[in-house]
Design an enzyme around this catalytic site. Sequence first.
Site, short mmCIF file in Angstrom:
data_model
loop_
_atom_site.label_atom_id
_atom_site.label_comp_id
_atom_site.label_asym_id
_atom_site.label_seq_id
_atom_site.Cartn_x
_atom_site.Cartn_y
_atom_site.Cartn_z
N HIS A 118 60.37 53.21 44.70
CA HIS A 118 59.98 54.09 45.80
C HIS A 118 60.83 55.37 45.82
CE1 HIS A 118 57.67 50.55 46.77
NE2 HIS A 118 58.80 49.86 46.86
N GLU A 155 64.38 50.47 51.73
CA GLU A 155 64.40 49.98 50.35
C GLU A 155 64.67 51.13 49.39
OE1 GLU A 155 61.40 47.83 47.10
OE2 GLU A 155 60.68 48.32 49.11
N HIS A 210 64.18 46.77 43.14
CA HIS A 210 63.46 46.72 44.42
C HIS A 210 64.20 45.82 45.41
CE1 HIS A 210 59.59 48.73 43.40
NE2 HIS A 210 59.93 48.38 42.16
N GLU A 291 63.54 41.89 42.60
CA GLU A 291 63.57 41.97 44.06
C GLU A 291 64.92 41.38 44.46
OE1 GLU A 291 61.35 43.44 45.84
OE2 GLU A 291 59.45 43.38 44.73
#
Length: 328
Positions: A118, A155, A210, A291
């Site tokens: 992101h 995030e 992430h 993650e």
Amino acid sequence: MTGPTNRPHRRSTLLRVTTVVGAAVPLCMAGWLGWQAVSGNAPAASTAAQATAAQATAAPTAAAPTSAAATTTATATPAPTPTQTQPDAAPPSTAPAPTPSETSTALTGRTILLDPGHNPGNFSHPTEINRQVDIGNAHKECDTTGTETNSGYTEADYTLDVSRRARAILAARGATVVLTQDGDRPWGPCIDERAKAAADAHADVALSVHGDGGPASGSGFHVILPAKVVAGKADNSAIVEPSHRLGLLLREQFHTATGEPYADYTASDGLDTRSDLGGLNLSTVPKVFIECGNMRNSADAKRMTDPQWRQKAAQGIADALTAFLTTR
């Protein structure tokens, strides 16, 4: 010894002979020797006197102290004594051989792509990030805003910080590290551009960082592996196997570095294989996602907002990439 400076003068010969003979022969003999010197027969007399003197002084000379020159020589090269023995050679080192993670040249010549998930600016560019892109077997949004903790730590901020920390570790080991974005663009890049970035950089390996947004009751981390996708513009068949090896190393090293358990709300033993992620479908170099924790879980959120823990997360990521590139 030879040379002009060693030839005794006639008078000094007389004095020396008189002195030596005075201690070894009667006084009348000394007088006779003196007459021989004055009459021109000194060499013979001197030779006889020197022979006599040598015999008379042989014992004292043996017991006399050494000359200054001899003393200097002895001082320079003394005979070894029990307390002057030469030291033994240094024992071989017992330290373990450096591991790849401790060797600054382990990754020299290697290029690594890190993909911070992101972008902090995505929130301000909904039109751009909602544009659909082709991921081979489907079409998806260009990007998303990502998740955040209940306290508002995003995030995007987390992934950029951890990626920068991992970059520093990897660069110290000799690697060239490329980031898909370094807070240097207002939004994006899109997921298809992120996948292409590794090939453009001629990277040996790629990894997307992430943080998950799962149910608040769930915690832990997991690694996402690419499923084989041959569809449309996607063909990742060549990277599936090496990506699986990378995923196993990442699961091990991240857990070791952070102490974070495997996710208890998704995946299986910390591993998940997916075919719906453009960053994996379109990649042409070995690549996985991690993650790092569930940002919606209070325990995980506390860890992920701690700079010291984020350094551990970066260490685990860097160690996994190093192991992947330096071992078979």
